[in-house]
Enzyme design. Structure first.
Site, PDB file in Angstrom:
ATOM      1  N   HIS A 230       0.822  -1.207   0.000  1.00  0.00           N
ATOM      2  CA  HIS A 230       0.000   0.000   0.000  1.00  0.00           C
ATOM      3  C   HIS A 230       0.859   1.261   0.000  1.00  0.00           C
ATOM      4  O   HIS A 230       0.548   2.230  -0.692  1.00  0.00           O
ATOM      5  CB  HIS A 230      -0.922  -0.011   1.226  1.00  0.00           C
ATOM      6  CG  HIS A 230      -1.892   1.120   1.267  1.00  0.00           C
ATOM      7  ND1 HIS A 230      -3.154   1.030   0.724  1.00  0.00           N
ATOM      8  CD2 HIS A 230      -1.796   2.373   1.765  1.00  0.00           C
ATOM      9  CE1 HIS A 230      -3.792   2.171   0.894  1.00  0.00           C
ATOM     10  NE2 HIS A 230      -2.995   3.010   1.523  1.00  0.00           N
ATOM     11  N   HIS A 299     -10.289   2.806  -1.446  1.00  0.00           N
ATOM     12  CA  HIS A 299     -10.547   2.309  -0.087  1.00  0.00           C
ATOM     13  C   HIS A 299     -11.381   1.039  -0.203  1.00  0.00           C
ATOM     14  O   HIS A 299     -12.513   0.966   0.285  1.00  0.00           O
ATOM     15  CB  HIS A 299     -11.255   3.381   0.754  1.00  0.00           C
ATOM     16  CG  HIS A 299     -10.558   3.662   2.040  1.00  0.00           C
ATOM     17  ND1 HIS A 299     -11.206   3.897   3.222  1.00  0.00           N
ATOM     18  CD2 HIS A 299      -9.239   3.735   2.345  1.00  0.00           C
ATOM     19  CE1 HIS A 299     -10.344   4.112   4.194  1.00  0.00           C
ATOM     20  NE2 HIS A 299      -9.136   4.019   3.676  1.00  0.00           N
TER      21      HIS A 299
END
Length: 962
Positions: A230, A299
């Site tokens: 990430h 998200h």
């Protein structure tokens, strides 16, 4: 003392939440529920008198027109036809209502309040079994990750207040890795939710062997956060051995990002690109005074587990990205794009541990609405894609555009600057968020990774925004970033990369007692920013934040040591070399293979009339009106919206792109659009990327934009890149991005990848289709020259711009026939550039009355949308369409989704001038706008192949998601 206040609707008034819940329950195929009513519960603790409680209720908690309240628990005896369920947030979960309520009470001058807790009590009427009630509770009323059933509402806790301090008595935890074997290293990684592979764990082991000590738990967590997919984008920046086909020659790619996305921008070398790839958002020049920045985040994993909180904090996070760009940009607007499984998905088709797509969609939409609307930021552009492969992994893209004064895009952390945290308090929410997003979801994720879920507080972020802009104008800080993935770990770690940092973790304001030092460090609690502040400015900065009622504390100093040193109540808990944290990540080569899929050739029906096929295309979830969702977003707040998501006389036609003014009083504006089509990628990811770029560009062109200052953002959402076939298709998609961006002269300025979007159950993985979202932003010199897609006047001519080809692969038409197809739409880059340049020139000359791009559903859908958006009919001749290919059929011309095509409405007096501009380019007059309310399309044999009333087509288009 603790007071319980219950707020309920008055008899005879509408209970909107209850009605919505009744519909949600009906979606579970439970027909026994006749009504649902909701009671809002407030537990207020403090030295508060009965008179003060009455005033709080009258002036703050209740709308006296439609609501009433009581101070006592009103819980009737439950019967077979009346069921009561009370739901509250779990301890430690952020509930923004609580903070807002406390502030509201204190604003009333009542200072005895010390804590607030809230709950909702649901009264469900109908003959239900215990099992049915449990299903309603678990699938509609609550999410067990963040909420629980209050078993005894009559029991009032002795105290609900929490203190702001962390525990001062603690032991520093060491993780024994120095002499353990490979199996144990992987066990440590898995148990600690580090998501590090063996090569990475062994690198960490060797580092600490050299230092002659074991790492502390927080040191290991820090490295894992920094090295996560990430944060580090290991796949895009790593080494890839790529080959096409089983016997293809391997090609070494040393950095997919540098050789494709960044390479395109570097080759184009546009002077108006101010800051690309190294800050939280990309920045381009706007006018003499300002630049604009743009960022789109994902998200996905959090939204799969807790849709409202995942999307809510996705919006909050991307707003903080622009706030954290340069020295802070003012947010102008939001964009939101979602990918869900169809809402008609059966319960039996849900993998264990997943939420129903309809529940996910409603939660995501509500989360986006809640944050954007409360922040006062318009949501102006978006898209929703439905495909069955998103059943385990929905995709949630959140974007924000900001305006920043020229010169303020530069930031620098100086030795001796103070580390200042501002905004929300730190809690346990968001623990392991960055590493959690770097792995696959499983049926255990809802339990194992529940701490990664967050709930946002947009009111707090709005206060932070206001304070930051004041502090920026006063030049009180030198650098800023947001606490996103990894929390303080990433924010302080990144800012202090060149200087080193000393941090006192116990100085961080906390939501409640008992947080451990590593939890404070890696928590991703929302609404927090970190500033680099010269010591001489600290008093002035604290004053600015105090005036806006925003907490600000000094956590430490960027000390010039080159190390990251963490302390907790005076005891050192971490001492890491910054060079190792940021440059120690080992390269782990990955294998990638792209194998062209075996595809079945299209089979076409022998239909002579395609009216039903048009209706089927219009009612397809990917084409159908998104008005029911758009309407709940505020797309006009701030007053800068020029072209809104819905246009036309009835303001219900689908706009191609949004246009907003950069600031009031200026004629310059910004256009924003997006391109996304997952089914193209099932055929060829290269052409999916090129088509998505072309779609985003032509939507900008359709509102009056230009290629001259048009920039792109990429968002790759893919499956597990450790699997060669997944990575192979990702490589091919990135190659398509490079070729298209260079050909169009449109640089990438920012982007994001979200990988490991797979749901694993019993050893089997359900991967999302490889998905790329392309977002486009363009500078509009004069917003008064912008145009919309709705037909304006009967008697005007209709033109087709661009060539239709026999490439129905991935189309809505074929999908409705149960096929994928083999011929994916491609892009003729040279022709497309010339077409768009001609479109721009014609629009500058005022030759177009309306423009609309041909995308999902092809020309047939585009014509229908232009007609019913404008309330006018049309007559169209398919034989006039510019066409290239062997398969010249009515359905091909109607439903092909070939790229670089627009439909234009032109007044007859402009036709000659238009023809001159488009000389030697594909342009043809295909029909006319009619006053009669019908869409009539004549086929190649001069017989009507579509004949329908536009009001009926509009209803078909509106109905599916109403």
């Amino acid at each position: 003392m603790i007071w319980r206040v219950e707020v309920r609707q008055k008899e005879g008034t509408l209970d909107p939440l209850g009605r919505s819940l009744a519909r949600d329950i009906a979606d579970l195929s439970l027909s026994g529920v006749t009504d649902v009513k909701v009671v809002y519960v407030y537990l207020l603790e403090g030295q508060i008198s009965r008179e003060e409680i009455k005033r709080i209720s009258d002036e703050l908690l209740v709308d006296p027109i439609v609501e009433q309240y009581s101070f006592e628990l009103k819980l009737p005896l439950q019967t077979s036809n009346h069921h009561v369920v009370e739901i509250a947030y779990n301890s430690g979960v952020m509930d923004p209502v609580e903070a807002s309520t406390i502030k509201g009470i204190r604003d009333l001058g009542i200072n005895g309040i010390s804590a607030v807790r809230t709950a909702k009590q649901y009264h469900i009427y109908g003959n239900l079994s215990v099992g049915q009630l449990e299903m309603i509770t678990s699938r509609v009323l609550m999410n067990k990750l963040i909420q629980h059933v209050v078993r005894d509402p009559s029991h009032v806790p002795s105290t609900i207040s929490v203190g702001p301090t962390s525990a001062s008595k603690f032991d520093v935890i060491l993780v024994d890795i120095l002499d353990v074997n490979d199996k144990k290293l992987l066990e440590i990684s898995k148990k600690g939710q580090l998501y590090l592979n063996l090569n990475e764990m062994k690198t960490i082991q060797k580092h600490f062997q050299k230092e002659g000590r074991n790492p502390t738990d927080v040191e290991l967590e820090t490295v894992a956060q920094t090295w996560s997919e990430h944060c580090r984008h290991k796949t895009f920046r790593g080494i890839i051995r790529y080959r096409e086909g089983k016997n293809g020659k391997p090609k070494i790619i040393k950095s997919l990002f540098k050789t494709t996305i960044a390479a395109a921008t570097l080759k184009l070398n546009k002077k108006w690109c101010v800051s690309v790839f190294h800050d939280n958002a990309g920045v381009i020049s706007f006018d003499r005074e300002f630049n604009v920045c743009f960022k789109v985040e994902t998200h996905n994993h959090p939204s799969a587990l807790e849709p409202f909180g995942g999307a809510n904090t996705g919006v909050g996070g991307v707003i903080r990205d622009t706030l954290g760009t340069g020295l802070a940009a003012k947010p102008l607007c939001n964009t939101d794009i979602f990918c869900f499984a169809p809402p008609t998905t059966g319960l039996k088709d849900l993998p264990k541990g997943t939420l129903h797509p309809k529940r996910v969609m409603k939660g995501v939409v509500a989360g986006v609405r809640d944050y954007g609307n409360k922040m006062g930021i318009p949501t102006v552009n978006g898209s929703i894609v439905f495909d069955e492969h998103f059943v385990g992994n929905p995709l949630v893209f959140c974007g924000n555009i900001g305006l920043i004064p020229k010169g303020k895009e530069i930031k620098k952390v100086n030795k001796g600057d103070l580390i200042v945290a501002v905004g929300g308090r730190t809690g346990r929410d968001g623990i392991h968020g960055a590493t959690f997003s770097s792995g696959e979801l499983t049926s255990e994720s809802e339990t194992v990774s529940s701490g990664a879920v967050q709930i946002g507080n947009p009111i707090e972020e709005k206060k932070v925004l206001d304070a930051l802009l004041k502090a920026r104008e006063a030049n009180l800080y030198t650098a800023i970033t947001d606490c996103g993935a990894g929390g303080f770990s990433s924010a302080v770690g990144e800012m202090g990369e060149r200087t080193g940092a000393r941090v006192d973790l116990d100085k961080a304001p906390l939501k409640y007692q008992g947080l451990k030092y590593h939890e404070i460090w890696i928590s991703e609690s929302q609404e927090r920013m970190v500033l680099s502040v010269p010591p001489q400015n600290i008093d002035a900065l604290m004053k600015v934040f105090a005036q806006e009622n925003v907490e600000a504390v000094v956590l430490g100093e960027f000390d010039g040591s080159g190390r990251l040193q963490l302390f907790f109540h005076g005891q050192q808990v971490a001492d890491l070399d910054m060079h190792f944290i940021h440059d120690g990540l080992p390269q782990t080569p990955k294998e990638a293979v792209y194998q062209k899929p075996a595809l079945k050739k299209e089979k076409f029906p022998q239909a002579k009339d395609f009216t039903e096929d048009l209706c089927a295309a219009l009612s397809h979830y990917n084409v159908a009106s998104k008005e029911s969702i758009i309407r709940i977003y505020d797309h006009e707040v701030q007053g800068t919206s020029v072209i809104k998501p819905l246009v036309g006389p009835a303001t219900d036609g689908p706009s191609d792109a949004a246009v907003i003014r950069g600031h009031l009083g200026s004629s310059m504006g910004v256009a924003v659009s997006n391109g996304i089509n997952v089914r193209f990628g099932m055929i060829d990811p290269f052409w999916m990327a090129a088509s998505c770029i072309d779609e985003a560009i032509r939507q900008i062109m359709a509102v009056g934009g230009s290629l001259d200052r048009l920039a792109l953002l990429d968002n790759f959402c893919w499956g597990n890149p450790d699997k060669p076939d997944r990575l192979g298709s990702l490589v091919r998609c990135a190659q398509g991005c490079y070729q298209a961006a260079v050909a169009f002269g449109t640089p990438f300025i920012s982007g994001k990848d979200s990988l490991y979007n797979e749901y694993t159950q019993k050893g089997k993985s359900l991967a999302i289709p490889g998905t790329i979202l392309i977002s486009a932003i363009a500078i509009i010199d004069d917003v008064k020259k912008c145009i919309t897609m709705d037909f304006k006047k009967a008697g005007n001519s209709i033109y087709m711009i661009g060539t239709s080809l026999d490439e129905l692969g991935g189309s809505i038409y074929l999908q409705n026939l149960g096929q994928l197809g083999a011929q994916v739409p491609q892009v003729n880059f040279k022709s497309a550039v010339k077409i768009y340049q001609a479109v721009e020139k014609a629009n500058r000359s005022g030759l177009f009355t309306s423009l609309h791009d041909c995308s999902e559903g092809g020309a047939a859908v585009a014509l229908a949308e232009m007609a019913f958006a404008g309330g006018l009919g049309a007559t169209v001749l398919l034989k006039k369409f510019p066409f290239k290919g062997k398969l010249r059929r009515d359905d091909v011309l109607l439903f092909s989704e070939s790229n670089s095509r627009l439909i234009a409405e032109v007044e007859p007096k402009h036709e000659k001038e238009l023809a001159k501009i488009f000389k030697n380019l594909p342009l043809a007059k295909i029909g006319s706008v009619e006053a009669s309310p019908e869409l009539v399309v004549y086929g190649l044999k001069d017989q009507p192949v579509i004949n329908a009333r536009i009001d009926e087509l509009k209803e078909i288009w509106k109905a599916p998601l109403r």
